[in-house]
Write a protein that holds these residues in place. Structure first.
Motif, PDB file in Angstrom:
ATOM      1  N   CYS A 173      25.900  -8.730 -77.686  1.00  0.00           N
ATOM      2  CA  CYS A 173      25.995  -7.232 -76.769  1.00  0.00           C
ATOM      3  C   CYS A 173      25.573  -7.857 -75.773  1.00  0.00           C
ATOM      4  O   CYS A 173      26.125  -7.312 -74.477  1.00  0.00           O
ATOM      5  CB  CYS A 173      25.336  -6.115 -77.354  1.00  0.00           C
ATOM      6  N   PHE A 174      24.374  -8.348 -75.232  1.00  0.00           N
ATOM      7  CA  PHE A 174      23.654  -8.439 -74.048  1.00  0.00           C
ATOM      8  C   PHE A 174      24.432  -9.631 -73.386  1.00  0.00           C
ATOM      9  O   PHE A 174      24.846  -9.279 -72.421  1.00  0.00           O
ATOM     10  CB  PHE A 174      22.391  -9.060 -74.260  1.00  0.00           C
ATOM     11  N   HIS A 175      24.867 -10.491 -74.126  1.00  0.00           N
ATOM     12  CA  HIS A 175      25.961 -11.565 -73.367  1.00  0.00           C
ATOM     13  C   HIS A 175      27.054 -11.029 -73.061  1.00  0.00           C
ATOM     14  O   HIS A 175      27.562 -11.477 -71.675  1.00  0.00           O
ATOM     15  CB  HIS A 175      26.354 -12.767 -74.556  1.00  0.00           C
ATOM     16  N   THR A 176      27.729 -10.012 -73.585  1.00  0.00           N
ATOM     17  CA  THR A 176      29.021  -9.380 -73.278  1.00  0.00           C
ATOM     18  C   THR A 176      28.800  -8.474 -72.019  1.00  0.00           C
ATOM     19  O   THR A 176      29.604  -8.462 -71.110  1.00  0.00           O
ATOM     20  CB  THR A 176      29.667  -8.421 -74.420  1.00  0.00           C
ATOM     21  N   LEU A 180      30.368  -9.028 -68.153  1.00  0.00           N
ATOM     22  CA  LEU A 180      31.259  -8.294 -67.641  1.00  0.00           C
ATOM     23  C   LEU A 180      30.809  -7.693 -66.207  1.00  0.00           C
ATOM     24  O   LEU A 180      31.661  -7.447 -65.251  1.00  0.00           O
ATOM     25  CB  LEU A 180      31.163  -6.772 -68.382  1.00  0.00           C
ATOM     26  N   SER A 181      29.459  -7.980 -66.035  1.00  0.00           N
ATOM     27  CA  SER A 181      28.895  -7.332 -65.031  1.00  0.00           C
ATOM     28  C   SER A 181      28.006  -8.167 -63.989  1.00  0.00           C
ATOM     29  O   SER A 181      27.588  -8.065 -62.817  1.00  0.00           O
ATOM     30  CB  SER A 181      27.905  -6.075 -65.262  1.00  0.00           C
ATOM     31  N   ASN A 182      27.674  -9.242 -64.681  1.00  0.00           N
ATOM     32  CA  ASN A 182      26.691 -10.437 -63.799  1.00  0.00           C
ATOM     33  C   ASN A 182      25.363  -9.740 -63.517  1.00  0.00           C
ATOM     34  O   ASN A 182      24.925 -10.162 -62.397  1.00  0.00           O
ATOM     35  CB  ASN A 182      27.538 -11.007 -62.647  1.00  0.00           C
ATOM     36  N   VAL A 183      24.710  -8.963 -64.243  1.00  0.00           N
ATOM     37  CA  VAL A 183      23.489  -8.192 -64.011  1.00  0.00           C
ATOM     38  C   VAL A 183      22.514  -9.064 -64.392  1.00  0.00           C
ATOM     39  O   VAL A 183      22.396  -9.522 -65.477  1.00  0.00           O
ATOM     40  CB  VAL A 183      23.251  -6.784 -64.430  1.00  0.00           C
ATOM     41  N   SER A 184      21.403  -9.474 -63.540  1.00  0.00           N
ATOM     42  CA  SER A 184      20.435 -10.459 -63.941  1.00  0.00           C
ATOM     43  C   SER A 184      19.471  -9.962 -65.037  1.00  0.00           C
ATOM     44  O   SER A 184      19.486 -10.737 -65.833  1.00  0.00           O
ATOM     45  CB  SER A 184      19.583 -10.568 -62.688  1.00  0.00           C
ATOM     46  N   LEU A 185      19.272  -8.699 -65.064  1.00  0.00           N
ATOM     47  CA  LEU A 185      18.656  -8.031 -66.210  1.00  0.00           C
ATOM     48  C   LEU A 185      19.205  -8.335 -67.498  1.00  0.00           C
ATOM     49  O   LEU A 185      18.782  -8.559 -68.492  1.00  0.00           O
ATOM     50  CB  LEU A 185      18.334  -6.698 -66.033  1.00  0.00           C
ATOM     51  N   TRP A 186      20.585  -8.142 -67.464  1.00  0.00           N
ATOM     52  CA  TRP A 186      21.438  -8.169 -68.959  1.00  0.00           C
ATOM     53  C   TRP A 186      21.487  -9.705 -69.307  1.00  0.00           C
ATOM     54  O   TRP A 186      21.478  -9.867 -70.530  1.00  0.00           O
ATOM     55  CB  TRP A 186      22.908  -7.632 -68.687  1.00  0.00           C
ATOM     56  N   TRP A 187      21.551 -10.538 -68.450  1.00  0.00           N
ATOM     57  CA  TRP A 187      21.535 -11.997 -68.624  1.00  0.00           C
ATOM     58  C   TRP A 187      20.154 -12.195 -69.322  1.00  0.00           C
ATOM     59  O   TRP A 187      19.983 -13.131 -70.365  1.00  0.00           O
ATOM     60  CB  TRP A 187      21.807 -12.856 -67.496  1.00  0.00           C
TER      61      TRP A 187
END
Length: 721
Positions: A173-176, A180-187
């Motif tokens: 889920c985090f990878h998706t 989708l958004s290229n947000v640093s926190l999510w990567w």
């Protein structure tokens, strides 16, 4: 930010549109339709009032402004009770001020009135926040079915899976979300979760996180930590230096120092730790590592000072009641750090005084507080280890008073003092032995095995000298020193302290590595310390050693580690005690092995006993059974004294051979080890619990003796009669 400002406007606009027109149309029509105007004007008015109050709250975070916004929004809801938008907006408002219970009520109603991505996602988030994670996950999944490109939805669903421990789904889920958004926190979340799974793909996620935001400090810190845990110290150093470029802090210096320490760059690590302690002088972990790196880089006084400060911080926090359970557990390590630094500086009486704060109770002594653990009246050292704060405070005061003299003494010793034995004076711990040499037990030998690290060699010098002045001077038994590569200079330095030593290099050929173990599948490190060489040692000490050709002439052995230290005179020859009492095994104390290091060991032992028709309740093993089950974590502490004929016997060797070829079937995180032989290597089975099992299942209790009268220390285990 939880609520979305636009939703207030959306709620009003969507409601107006559903009633036949927008706000502009309503304003233009109010002179034409009087009844419609009387309904629409209050709705528009309270909606705008709610929006204005909410805008103020965005700027001020004043709860009074939010209270006004909620009040007006509730008035709007009364005017249009079937509006999912108004229910949704109220849920968002209450959620933003942490009133999740009320927020849940409105979110459920919004989702009930109309199914949509926004409604389902908000309800799922609120349920997760309230701890109803299993109930919240389906709502978050439904939201994504309605809108698959919702990056925030994927991120929130990943967080929910992470909370319930489903790291595989969380990482997906985090990878998706990141893709989708290229947000640093999510990567970063994807990377962190994959790192928990020991998945090397985490590194590409860390790169994505720091590429998206090169100054994401949390990403660089976590990246450095993960590189260290994957045993990539040079890369971890690089990442740690990046964190320092972004923010100069004590924690970041600590991280860099640890990377250098793991590369054995002790002098560089010392300098970095010193910088860190200037910024964070109360960081006890960093002070402890400063002491260790100073000891190994030839700065004994800095080592003493840093270790002393560590203990003072520990005592101060204890007096204030600020000790966490973690810090309390670390206390024993801080104490031994100070004791070791003093020992290296020839301050033996102070070293012993410090170690007294870790002294173990004698067998049969009045039990310590209820947290102490016993196994059938046998005290378990690990569970008894605690710092006697009053004793430590007294010894710290003694060290503090003698610091000036210590510094003067060290300045006289010269630059090479850190590489020579520090035991040069008399130890006033116990009574002196009677004059004259003692008759020795024939065919008895003392055994050491030393690794390649410089700290092993430095400890060995002190260990042998402490053994010499406290035992060997009056009982000159031979020593066999197995090693992995001591050079000629080091061997000559060892012989200066005791000359009856036979050196023997061990490598893979001598350790008889089993053919049934596929070393390409064996974990490189287990538990942060046990490399493959360490596991060779465990296997060697468990069984191969006893039939080693070099030991063939001997009948008795006393095994010591390089960091085993005799703290005072041994008043009675343990070999004589063993022979006169007809014991087959002697030990210093009972400790606890971590459970993950004993996976499959008890199952293998049970299978062996079944094959040999051994009834454990009829043997000494019975004392270690609880309701017929072995408490797998117990072991005898490493320093064992034994009768070699027993350990060479078919009984013991058949048990060892059974373990050596045992097929491990338990499924664990080490999935590649499932169905493979070789618990010594896949799980780091230790030699101490194996000797305990092998001895107790084949012997009576009367054939085993605990030597509680020998003053000694090994890591945090301290016995002082």
């Amino acid at each position: 930010m939880r609520p979305c400002r636009k939703l207030l406007i959306l709620a009003a606009l969507l409601l107006r549109a559903s009633m036949g027109g927008g706000m502009g149309e309503a304003s233009a029509a109010k002179n034409n339709e009087a009844q419609k105007t009387s309904v629409q004007d209050p709705l528009e008015h309270v909606s705008m009032m709610a929006q204005e109050a909410y805008n103020r709250w965005i700027q001020t975070r004043n709860r009074d402004d939010m209270a006004v916004a909620i009040k007006h929004q509730e008035e709007a809801l009364k005017l249009s009770p079937s509006s999912w938008q108004f229910h949704y907006t109220l849920a968002n408002m209450y959620y933003s001020i942490a009133k999740e219970k009320v927020a849940e009520k409105y979110a459920r109603q919004a989702a009930k009135l109309q199914t949509g991505n926004l409604q389902e996602k908000l309800l799922g988030r609120i349920l997760v926040q309230r701890g109803k994670i299993q109930e919240g996950i389906p709502h978050l999944q439904r939201a994504l079915e309605l809108r698959e490109d919702d990056a925030e939805g994927w991120y929130k669903l990943g967080g929910a899976f992470f909370e319930v421990g489903d790291f595989v789904m969380a990482s997906k889920c985090f990878h998706t979300a990141g893709a989708l958004s290229n947000v640093s926190l999510w990567w970063l979340s994807a990377a962190h979760t994959m790192a928990k799974l020991k998945n090397p793909k985490c590194f590409s996620m860390y790169v994505a996180a720091i590429t998206s935001d090169p100054r994401n400090l949390d990403a660089w810190k976590d990246f450095s930590y993960t590189l260290s845990s994957f045993h990539r110290p040079k890369d971890a150093e690089w990442a740690s230096r990046k964190t320092l470029e972004i923010e100069e802090s004590g924690d970041n210096y600590f991280s860099l120092g640890n990377s250098l320490l793991s590369q054995k760059r002790y002098a560089e690590a010392r300098k970095i730790y010193m910088e860190g302690t200037r910024m964070d002088p109360q960081n006890s972990g960093m002070l402890h590592n400063l002491g260790f790196s100073s000891h190994l880089s030839g700065e004994p006084f800095i080592a003493i000072n840093a270790s002393l400060e560590t203990c003072k911080i520990y005592l101060k926090d204890g007096e204030k009641g600020d000790l966490t359970s973690h810090t309390r557990r670390q206390g024993a390590m801080y104490v031994t750090g100070l004791a070791n630094a003093l020992r290296r500086a020839q301050e033996i009486d102070l070293s012993v005084a410090v170690l007294r704060s870790l002294r173990q109770p004698k067998p049969g002594a009045v039990p310590l507080p209820s947290v102490e653990r016993h196994v059938n009246d046998k005290q378990v050292i690990n569970d008894n280890i605690r710092v006697d704060d009053a004793e430590l405070k007294s010894s710290v005061h003694k060290v503090q008073k003698r610091l000036k003299r210590i510094r003067q003494n060290l300045s006289k010793q010269g630059n090479d003092s850190s590489f020579s034995s520090q035991y040069t004076g008399e130890i006033n711990v116990t009574m002196d032995p009677p004059p004259g040499k003692r008759a020795l037990v024939p065919r008895a030998v003392i055994i050491y095995l030393i690794g390649k690290k410089i700290e092993h060699y430095l400890d060995l010098l002190d260990s042998i000298h402490s053994l010499k002045i406290n035992f060997l001077d009056e009982n000159p038994y031979p020593i066999i020193l197995f090693h992995e590569g001591l050079n000629q200079t080091q061997m000559e330095a060892v012989l200066k302290h005791y000359d009856d030593i036979r050196f023997h290099r061990l490598d893979k050929e001598f350790l008889f590595p089993p053919e049934h173990v596929n070393f390409s599948k064996v974990p490189k490190i287990i538990g942060g310390h046990a490399n493959v060489g360490y596991r060779h040692m465990c296997r060697f000490y468990s069984g191969a050693m006893f039939n080693y050709p070099l030991l063939e002439p001997y009948e008795w052995f006393w095994r010591l580690d390089s960091d085993s230290f005799i703290l005072g005179r041994i008043r009675e020859d343990p070999f004589k005690v063993m022979r006169s009492g007809r014991y087959i095994y002697g030990y210093m104390g009972i400790g606890r092995e971590d459970e993950y290091l004993t996976i499959g060991l008890w199952n293998a032992s049970q299978e062996y006993m079944k094959q040999k028709k051994i009834v454990p309740e009829e043997t000494a093993l019975d004392r270690y059974l609880e309701e017929g089950k072995y408490e797998r974590t117990f072991k005898h502490v490493q320093e064992g004294i034994g009768h070699l004929p027993f350990f060479r016997s078919d009984k013991y060797q058949s048990f060892y051979s059974h373990l050596d070829g045992y097929l491990v079937l338990r499924s664990t995180a080490l999935s590649h080890a499932r169905g493979r032989k070789g618990g010594f290597y896949y799980y780091r089975w230790g030699d101490a619990p194996i000797r305990l099992l092998g001895v107790t299942m084949h012997a009576d209790e009367g054939m085993i003796r605990r030597f509680h009268e020998i003053p000694y220390s090994h890591k945090v285990y301290v016995i002082l009669p």
